[in-house]
Every structure is written in C-alpha cells, then in structure tokens.
Design a protein around this motif. Structure first.
Motif, PDB file in Angstrom:
ATOM      1  N   GLY A  19       0.810  -1.217   0.000  1.00 19.54           N
ATOM      2  CA  GLY A  19       0.000   0.000   0.000  1.00 19.54           C
ATOM      3  C   GLY A  19       0.839   1.259   0.000  1.00 19.54           C
ATOM      4  O   GLY A  19       0.562   2.214  -0.736  1.00 19.54           O
ATOM      5  N   ILE A  20       1.884   1.273   0.811  1.00 15.99           N
ATOM      6  CA  ILE A  20       2.784   2.431   0.856  1.00 15.99           C
ATOM      7  C   ILE A  20       3.504   2.603  -0.477  1.00 15.99           C
ATOM      8  O   ILE A  20       3.666   3.725  -0.972  1.00 15.99           O
ATOM      9  CB  ILE A  20       3.775   2.295   2.022  1.00 15.99           C
ATOM     10  CG1 ILE A  20       3.033   2.445   3.350  1.00 15.99           C
ATOM     11  CG2 ILE A  20       4.891   3.320   1.925  1.00 15.99           C
ATOM     12  CD1 ILE A  20       3.863   2.128   4.572  1.00 15.99           C
ATOM     13  N   ALA A  21       3.923   1.487  -1.083  1.00 16.36           N
ATOM     14  CA  ALA A  21       4.588   1.555  -2.387  1.00 16.36           C
ATOM     15  C   ALA A  21       3.654   2.126  -3.451  1.00 16.36           C
ATOM     16  O   ALA A  21       4.059   2.955  -4.275  1.00 16.36           O
ATOM     17  CB  ALA A  21       5.084   0.174  -2.794  1.00 16.36           C
ATOM     18  N   MET A  22       2.390   1.710  -3.439  1.00 18.56           N
ATOM     19  CA  MET A  22       1.430   2.221  -4.418  1.00 18.56           C
ATOM     20  C   MET A  22       1.155   3.704  -4.194  1.00 18.56           C
ATOM     21  O   MET A  22       1.016   4.470  -5.158  1.00 18.56           O
ATOM     22  CB  MET A  22       0.136   1.418  -4.349  1.00 18.56           C
ATOM     23  CG  MET A  22       0.305  -0.011  -4.795  1.00 18.56           C
ATOM     24  SD  MET A  22      -1.186  -0.969  -4.534  1.00 18.56           S
ATOM     25  CE  MET A  22      -1.920  -0.812  -6.139  1.00 18.56           C
ATOM     26  N   LEU A  23       1.085   4.115  -2.948  1.00 16.07           N
ATOM     27  CA  LEU A  23       0.896   5.523  -2.627  1.00 16.07           C
ATOM     28  C   LEU A  23       2.063   6.363  -3.140  1.00 16.07           C
ATOM     29  O   LEU A  23       1.869   7.408  -3.769  1.00 16.07           O
ATOM     30  CB  LEU A  23       0.735   5.698  -1.115  1.00 16.07           C
ATOM     31  CG  LEU A  23       0.460   7.109  -0.645  1.00 16.07           C
ATOM     32  CD1 LEU A  23      -1.027   7.402  -0.771  1.00 16.07           C
ATOM     33  CD2 LEU A  23       0.890   7.274   0.780  1.00 16.07           C
ATOM     34  N   CYS A  24       3.278   5.890  -2.893  1.00 17.71           N
ATOM     35  CA  CYS A  24       4.467   6.603  -3.361  1.00 17.71           C
ATOM     36  C   CYS A  24       4.522   6.660  -4.883  1.00 17.71           C
ATOM     37  O   CYS A  24       4.914   7.677  -5.463  1.00 17.71           O
ATOM     38  CB  CYS A  24       5.725   5.949  -2.804  1.00 17.71           C
ATOM     39  SG  CYS A  24       5.905   6.146  -1.026  1.00 17.71           S
ATOM     40  N   PHE A  25       4.118   5.587  -5.549  1.00 17.60           N
ATOM     41  CA  PHE A  25       4.096   5.564  -7.003  1.00 17.60           C
ATOM     42  C   PHE A  25       3.110   6.593  -7.556  1.00 17.60           C
ATOM     43  O   PHE A  25       3.399   7.290  -8.529  1.00 17.60           O
ATOM     44  CB  PHE A  25       3.750   4.165  -7.508  1.00 17.60           C
ATOM     45  CG  PHE A  25       3.777   4.027  -9.001  1.00 17.60           C
ATOM     46  CD1 PHE A  25       4.961   4.161  -9.696  1.00 17.60           C
ATOM     47  CD2 PHE A  25       2.616   3.767  -9.704  1.00 17.60           C
ATOM     48  CE1 PHE A  25       4.992   4.037 -11.082  1.00 17.60           C
ATOM     49  CE2 PHE A  25       2.635   3.641 -11.082  1.00 17.60           C
ATOM     50  CZ  PHE A  25       3.819   3.776 -11.780  1.00 17.60           C
TER      51      PHE A  25
END
Length: 50
Positions: A19-25
């Motif tokens: 989830g954090i990776a998708m947010l950062c992307f």
C-alpha cells in the motif's frame, strides 16, 4: 481455516508495504492534484453546492 498469529502479522505487514509503495508511485506520477480535485468535487456534490 485459521491462520497463526505470525502468518497474520506477516500478511498485514506485506499489505502495508504494498500500500505504501502504491501511494508513493501515485505521488511520483503526479496524481495528487487529480485525486484532490476529484475529492473536492465529490464533497461539494454531496453537500449540494457543486
């Protein structure tokens, strides 16, 4: 099927990281202004102003 406490914690940690990776992307792609403008329009429509 009952998951053990360790397995459940590992799955939760993995989902949090994804989830954090998708947010950062999304931030990296510059989609923050699009999301914010859509959220503002949605809130104004719910209230009946927009």
């Amino acid at each position: 099927m009952e998951l053990s406490h360790v397995t459940k914690s590992a799955v939760q940690a993995a989902l949090l990281v994804v989830g954090i990776a998708m947010l950062c992307f999304g931030v990296w792609r510059g989609e923050t202004t699009t999301v914010l403008s859509k959220a503002i329009k949605l809130c104004l429509e719910c209230v009946g102003i927009g």
